[in-house]
Design a protein around this motif. Structure first.
Motif, PDB file in Angstrom:
ATOM      1  N   GLY A   1      25.398   5.634  59.834  1.00 40.52           N
ATOM      2  CA  GLY A   1      25.446   6.511  60.999  1.00 40.52           C
ATOM      3  C   GLY A   1      24.884   5.937  62.275  1.00 40.52           C
ATOM      4  O   GLY A   1      24.609   6.685  63.220  1.00 40.52           O
ATOM      5  N   PHE A   2      24.721   4.604  62.370  1.00 42.13           N
ATOM      6  CA  PHE A   2      24.129   4.011  63.565  1.00 42.13           C
ATOM      7  C   PHE A   2      25.158   3.924  64.690  1.00 42.13           C
ATOM      8  O   PHE A   2      26.279   3.444  64.500  1.00 42.13           O
ATOM      9  CB  PHE A   2      23.585   2.618  63.275  1.00 42.13           C
TER      10      PHE A   2
ATOM     11  N   LEU B   1      38.310 -10.214  65.401  1.00 42.60           N
ATOM     12  CA  LEU B   1      39.604 -10.106  64.756  1.00 42.60           C
ATOM     13  C   LEU B   1      39.530  -9.365  63.425  1.00 42.60           C
ATOM     14  O   LEU B   1      40.404  -8.569  63.095  1.00 42.60           O
ATOM     15  CB  LEU B   1      40.183 -11.516  64.544  1.00 42.60           C
ATOM     16  N   PHE B   2      38.461  -9.618  62.645  1.00 40.03           N
ATOM     17  CA  PHE B   2      38.473  -9.073  61.286  1.00 40.03           C
ATOM     18  C   PHE B   2      37.398  -8.031  60.964  1.00 40.03           C
ATOM     19  O   PHE B   2      37.562  -7.246  60.028  1.00 40.03           O
ATOM     20  CB  PHE B   2      38.400 -10.205  60.251  1.00 40.03           C
ATOM     21  N   LEU B   3      36.305  -7.970  61.723  1.00 41.85           N
ATOM     22  CA  LEU B   3      35.247  -7.035  61.352  1.00 41.85           C
ATOM     23  C   LEU B   3      35.644  -5.563  61.494  1.00 41.85           C
ATOM     24  O   LEU B   3      35.242  -4.741  60.652  1.00 41.85           O
ATOM     25  CB  LEU B   3      33.978  -7.324  62.148  1.00 41.85           C
ATOM     26  N   PRO B   4      36.408  -5.171  62.522  1.00 40.77           N
ATOM     27  CA  PRO B   4      36.855  -3.765  62.540  1.00 40.77           C
ATOM     28  C   PRO B   4      37.683  -3.401  61.299  1.00 40.77           C
ATOM     29  O   PRO B   4      37.590  -2.285  60.788  1.00 40.77           O
ATOM     30  CB  PRO B   4      37.695  -3.680  63.825  1.00 40.77           C
TER      31      PRO B   4
ATOM     32  N   ALA C   1      36.014  -0.498  54.293  1.00 42.11           N
ATOM     33  CA  ALA C   1      34.777  -0.157  53.598  1.00 42.11           C
ATOM     34  C   ALA C   1      34.486   1.336  53.715  1.00 42.11           C
ATOM     35  O   ALA C   1      34.064   1.975  52.746  1.00 42.11           O
ATOM     36  CB  ALA C   1      33.611  -0.976  54.158  1.00 42.11           C
ATOM     37  N   ARG C   2      34.702   1.906  54.885  1.00 45.24           N
ATOM     38  CA  ARG C   2      34.473   3.346  55.067  1.00 45.24           C
ATOM     39  C   ARG C   2      35.495   4.151  54.263  1.00 45.24           C
ATOM     40  O   ARG C   2      35.150   5.156  53.631  1.00 45.24           O
ATOM     41  CB  ARG C   2      34.558   3.709  56.554  1.00 45.24           C
ATOM     42  N   SER C   3      36.735   3.699  54.294  1.00 42.68           N
ATOM     43  CA  SER C   3      37.798   4.425  53.605  1.00 42.68           C
ATOM     44  C   SER C   3      37.589   4.446  52.093  1.00 42.68           C
ATOM     45  O   SER C   3      37.813   5.470  51.437  1.00 42.68           O
ATOM     46  CB  SER C   3      39.155   3.791  53.939  1.00 42.68           C
ATOM     47  N   LYS C   4      37.127   3.316  51.534  1.00 43.52           N
ATOM     48  CA  LYS C   4      36.997   3.207  50.076  1.00 43.52           C
ATOM     49  C   LYS C   4      35.563   3.338  49.575  1.00 43.52           C
ATOM     50  O   LYS C   4      35.314   3.256  48.377  1.00 43.52           O
ATOM     51  CB  LYS C   4      37.578   1.876  49.596  1.00 43.52           C
TER      52      LYS C   4
ATOM     53  N   LEU D   1      29.243 -17.195  59.518  1.00 43.21           N
ATOM     54  CA  LEU D   1      28.302 -16.225  60.055  1.00 43.21           C
ATOM     55  C   LEU D   1      28.432 -14.843  59.426  1.00 43.21           C
ATOM     56  O   LEU D   1      27.451 -14.260  58.945  1.00 43.21           O
ATOM     57  CB  LEU D   1      28.466 -16.121  61.577  1.00 43.21           C
ATOM     58  N   PHE D   2      29.625 -14.272  59.407  1.00 38.96           N
ATOM     59  CA  PHE D   2      29.775 -12.911  58.897  1.00 38.96           C
ATOM     60  C   PHE D   2      30.242 -12.881  57.450  1.00 38.96           C
ATOM     61  O   PHE D   2      30.610 -11.821  56.939  1.00 38.96           O
ATOM     62  CB  PHE D   2      30.704 -12.100  59.802  1.00 38.96           C
ATOM     63  N   MET D   3      30.194 -14.034  56.763  1.00 38.85           N
ATOM     64  CA  MET D   3      30.335 -14.028  55.311  1.00 38.85           C
ATOM     65  C   MET D   3      28.998 -13.721  54.652  1.00 38.85           C
ATOM     66  O   MET D   3      28.947 -13.327  53.493  1.00 38.85           O
ATOM     67  CB  MET D   3      30.861 -15.384  54.814  1.00 38.85           C
ATOM     68  N   TYR D   4      27.901 -13.915  55.396  1.00 37.36           N
ATOM     69  CA  TYR D   4      26.587 -13.597  54.849  1.00 37.36           C
ATOM     70  C   TYR D   4      26.484 -12.100  54.582  1.00 37.36           C
ATOM     71  O   TYR D   4      26.930 -11.281  55.397  1.00 37.36           O
ATOM     72  CB  TYR D   4      25.489 -14.003  55.823  1.00 37.36           C
ATOM     73  N   PRO D   5      25.877 -11.717  53.472  1.00 41.12           N
ATOM     74  CA  PRO D   5      25.780 -10.281  53.154  1.00 41.12           C
ATOM     75  C   PRO D   5      24.996  -9.478  54.184  1.00 41.12           C
ATOM     76  O   PRO D   5      25.330  -8.322  54.452  1.00 41.12           O
ATOM     77  CB  PRO D   5      25.082 -10.270  51.783  1.00 41.12           C
ATOM     78  N   HIS D   6      23.963 -10.081  54.786  1.00 39.15           N
ATOM     79  CA  HIS D   6      23.176  -9.310  55.762  1.00 39.15           C
ATOM     80  C   HIS D   6      23.975  -9.039  57.036  1.00 39.15           C
ATOM     81  O   HIS D   6      23.800  -7.989  57.668  1.00 39.15           O
ATOM     82  CB  HIS D   6      21.869 -10.026  56.107  1.00 39.15           C
ATOM     83  N   SER D   7      24.855  -9.969  57.413  1.00 42.31           N
ATOM     84  CA  SER D   7      25.694  -9.744  58.597  1.00 42.31           C
ATOM     85  C   SER D   7      26.652  -8.583  58.367  1.00 42.31           C
ATOM     86  O   SER D   7      26.827  -7.711  59.227  1.00 42.31           O
ATOM     87  CB  SER D   7      26.482 -11.008  58.936  1.00 42.31           C
ATOM     88  N   ALA D   8      27.274  -8.564  57.179  1.00 43.87           N
ATOM     89  CA  ALA D   8      28.197  -7.477  56.858  1.00 43.87           C
ATOM     90  C   ALA D   8      27.464  -6.145  56.769  1.00 43.87           C
ATOM     91  O   ALA D   8      27.981  -5.102  57.184  1.00 43.87           O
ATOM     92  CB  ALA D   8      28.904  -7.778  55.539  1.00 43.87           C
ATOM     93  N   THR D   9      26.230  -6.167  56.258  1.00 48.53           N
ATOM     94  CA  THR D   9      25.449  -4.935  56.131  1.00 48.53           C
ATOM     95  C   THR D   9      25.223  -4.299  57.498  1.00 48.53           C
ATOM     96  O   THR D   9      25.355  -3.079  57.667  1.00 48.53           O
ATOM     97  CB  THR D   9      24.101  -5.226  55.457  1.00 48.53           C
ATOM     98  N   GLY D  10      24.894  -5.121  58.485  1.00 49.17           N
ATOM     99  CA  GLY D  10      24.690  -4.603  59.836  1.00 49.17           C
ATOM    100  C   GLY D  10      25.939  -3.959  60.407  1.00 49.17           C
ATOM    101  O   GLY D  10      25.864  -2.970  61.145  1.00 49.17           O
ATOM    102  N   VAL D  11      27.103  -4.508  60.072  1.00 50.62           N
ATOM    103  CA  VAL D  11      28.368  -3.961  60.562  1.00 50.62           C
ATOM    104  C   VAL D  11      28.721  -2.667  59.839  1.00 50.62           C
ATOM    105  O   VAL D  11      29.115  -1.669  60.454  1.00 50.62           O
ATOM    106  CB  VAL D  11      29.505  -4.988  60.373  1.00 50.62           C
ATOM    107  N   LEU D  12      28.574  -2.648  58.510  1.00 56.12           N
ATOM    108  CA  LEU D  12      28.973  -1.479  57.723  1.00 56.12           C
ATOM    109  C   LEU D  12      28.085  -0.273  57.984  1.00 56.12           C
ATOM    110  O   LEU D  12      28.448   0.852  57.643  1.00 56.12           O
ATOM    111  CB  LEU D  12      28.952  -1.828  56.227  1.00 56.12           C
ATOM    112  N   ALA D  13      26.909  -0.498  58.604  1.00 54.68           N
ATOM    113  CA  ALA D  13      26.019   0.622  58.921  1.00 54.68           C
ATOM    114  C   ALA D  13      26.448   1.374  60.171  1.00 54.68           C
ATOM    115  O   ALA D  13      25.903   2.444  60.469  1.00 54.68           O
ATOM    116  CB  ALA D  13      24.587   0.109  59.096  1.00 54.68           C
TER     117      ALA D  13
END
Length: 539
Positions: free
Chosen positions: A46-47, A96-99, A105-108, A264-276
């Motif tokens: 919800g950020f 290009l790919f993070l959105p 991720a939100r959908s599933k 850079l965004f293959m790291y799990p912490h980078s993806a975590t920041g985006v998915l939040a």
């Protein structure tokens, strides 16, 4: 030298402040059910734009930025500036790919990149490979944060000169970090990031104006740096470095920049920041304004040249280059502001370390514990396991600090990048196409991991005799040194492509793709739920 109590007092004030903020964060935006992985590990998804911007900045700009890369510039000169084009390349790539990643991720209901791999390819094995790689690659990155904190503590003369007395303050700092991470989850680093980024910007802006004035201007700084870097190393007989990368170093520079951008965004912490993030627009907004941090990075790297000009470490045998920036601040700033700068570096290491440990814990819980040991785990059980694993991950990072050479701590991040790059075909390609076969991806990953680990083990860390886990090797067919991770990725892709063609010819089972094209553009307001379809599906 004696402890400067003014600097230490200021440092401790900010450390206590962020510790309090970390524990208070458990009550910030309190969830209806805190014992849920979505809440503990993703902050409830919800950020908004402002919180996400600070969280991602705190997530991506770490002790690598404040200690490791400026130390590399201090040690070898221009080669350290590969970090600037790396971030410039990264932003259009991830835009290009993070959105798409956020939407699916939100959908599933995916919490990790490995969740996506399992759903996209219908394969727990591919998900396990992504999860294990993410956890292993995160360890040296957390270790780099430990090195950053230790550099600050050493500069302030906190702790003994060796052994447990030297490491005890560091262990105490990480125990505090572990405690508020355990209690507050992702909300803690998200809230602390406001303090961290504010301090960093203040320190950088003051440093790039105040220090050059004291040193006689940038022209004088560059002159001193050029003179010092051109001096021959008595061990190798070659110049220590240069202000401009020579022809023999250009492939290394280019491959380090490109490989780091892709990782850079293959790291799990980078993806975590985006998915939040709370919605797709928040992700896009943040990717549009985060390049502001790249400007700060370029300014931070200049501190390496300033440290040379200020004579930091000059004439000290076996000088620890990781101390260059903290000691520059100690030498140039008034004691009270040096304490502010030390706090900025220390908090700048604690925030990403917290996010990294949370991300690694999410991977273990979702893609190892639940997939292979307890498929019927409840959300509360998942959250409990994740909290415990977030503590264990930190001890794994300590092992890297205690066993690997720290001469150039940037090698810790580059080592993680070598491994995490091997998940690029499964994740990046999977967000756009289902062409690759799951078994081909697994085989390519295995080949890439074995090759990269073997070559890295045989490579000298920072060129220092007797060390392992360096990051460059000869590029076949070119005859120049390049980043091991990129070499391994090319080999990985070649195996995956060839085997995909072969497995398609023999009509090998493809697995079930549980995503549909609409999932990749879904937003928080979309209420339709997609149904699984039989692969292959191209989106």
């Amino acid at each position: 030298m004696k402890t400067n109590w003014t600097s230490l007092t200021v440092f401790l004030f900010f450390f206590v402040l962020v510790t309090a903020v970390g524990f208070v964060a458990a009550r910030w935006r309190r969830a209806q059910d805190a014992n849920h992985l979505d809440e503990w590990g993703l902050g409830g998804r919800g950020f908004g734009t402002v919180v996400s911007w600070f969280l991602l900045g705190g997530d991506l700009y770490t002790a690598y930025t404040f200690i490791a890369v400026p130390a590399l510039v201090y040690g070898v000169g221009a080669a350290g500036f590969y970090a600037v084009p790396y971030t410039i390349i990264a932003w259009p790539l991830v835009f290009l790919f993070l959105p798409r990643l956020w939407s699916v991720a939100r959908s599933k209901g995916y919490v990790t990149l490995a969740d996506f791999a399992r759903g996209r390819y219908g394969s727990k094995s591919v998900a396990l490979a992504v999860a294990v790689t993410g956890i292993v690659a995160t360890m040296p990155y957390i270790a780099l944060q430990l090195v950053g904190i230790q550099a600050v503590l050493t500069t302030m003369h906190v702790g003994g000169s060796s052994g447990w007395s030297k490491d005890l303050p560091l262990l105490i700092a990480f125990a505090v970090l572990a405690a508020y991470t355990y209690s507050s989850g992702l909300r803690a680093p998200a809230l602390i990031a406001f303090v961290k980024d504010t301090l960093i910007y203040i320190v950088v802006l003051v440093a790039i104006i105040y220090i050059p004035i004291r040193l006689g201007g940038y022209g004088h700084i560059f002159h001193d740096a050029a003179t010092a870097l051109s001096a021959k190393n008595p061990t190798t007989g070659k110049p220590r470095g240069s202000l401009v990368s020579g022809p023999s170093a250009q492939w290394t520079y280019a491959t380090l920049a490109l490989g780091s951008a892709m990782a850079l965004f293959m790291y799990p912490h980078s993806a975590t920041g985006v998915l939040a993030a709370k919605d797709r627009l928040t992700v896009r907004r943040n990717l549009a304004i985060l390049p502001a941090y790249s400007l700060m990075l370029g300014l931070l790297l200049m501190l390496g040249f300033m440290a040379i000009s200020a004579g930091v470490g000059k004439g000290v045998a076996g000088y620890d280059k990781n101390l260059a920036i903290p000691q520059l601040f100690q030498q140039m700033f008034p004691s009270w502001f040096a304490g502010v700068a030390f706090a900025a570096i220390g908090i700048g290491a604690l925030v990403p370390a917290a996010i990294m440990s949370i991300a690694a814990a999410n991977l273990f819980t979702r893609n190892i514990y639940k997939d292979f040991f307890k498929p019927d785990a409840t959300p509360a059980q998942e959250a409990k396991v994740a909290k415990l694993v977030s503590l264990l991950v930190k001890f794994g990072a300590l092992a890297f600090v205690l066993t690997l050479d720290q001469s150039f701590s940037v090698n810790y991040q580059l080592l993680g990048g070598i491994w995490i790059l091997q998940t690029f075909p499964a994740i990046f390609a999977g967000l756009f196409t289902r062409w690759f076969h799951r078994w081909a991806l697994l085989a390519g990953w295995a080949v890439g991991m074995v090759y990269s680990t073997w070559e890295s083990w045989g490579s000298l860390s920072g060129g220092k005799p007797g060390t392992h886990f360096g990051n460059t090797v000869n590029i076949p067919g070119i005859g120049q040194m390049g980043y091991i991770g990129l070499n391994a990725l090319v080999l990985n892709l070649a195996v995956a492509v060839v085997l995909t063609v072969g497995l398609r010819l023999i009509k090998s089972p493809e697995g079930v793709d549980e995503t549909v094209p609409a999932d990749y553009v879904a937003d928080v307001d979309d209420t339709e739920h997609s149904e699984p379809v039989i692969a292959p599906v191209t989106t």
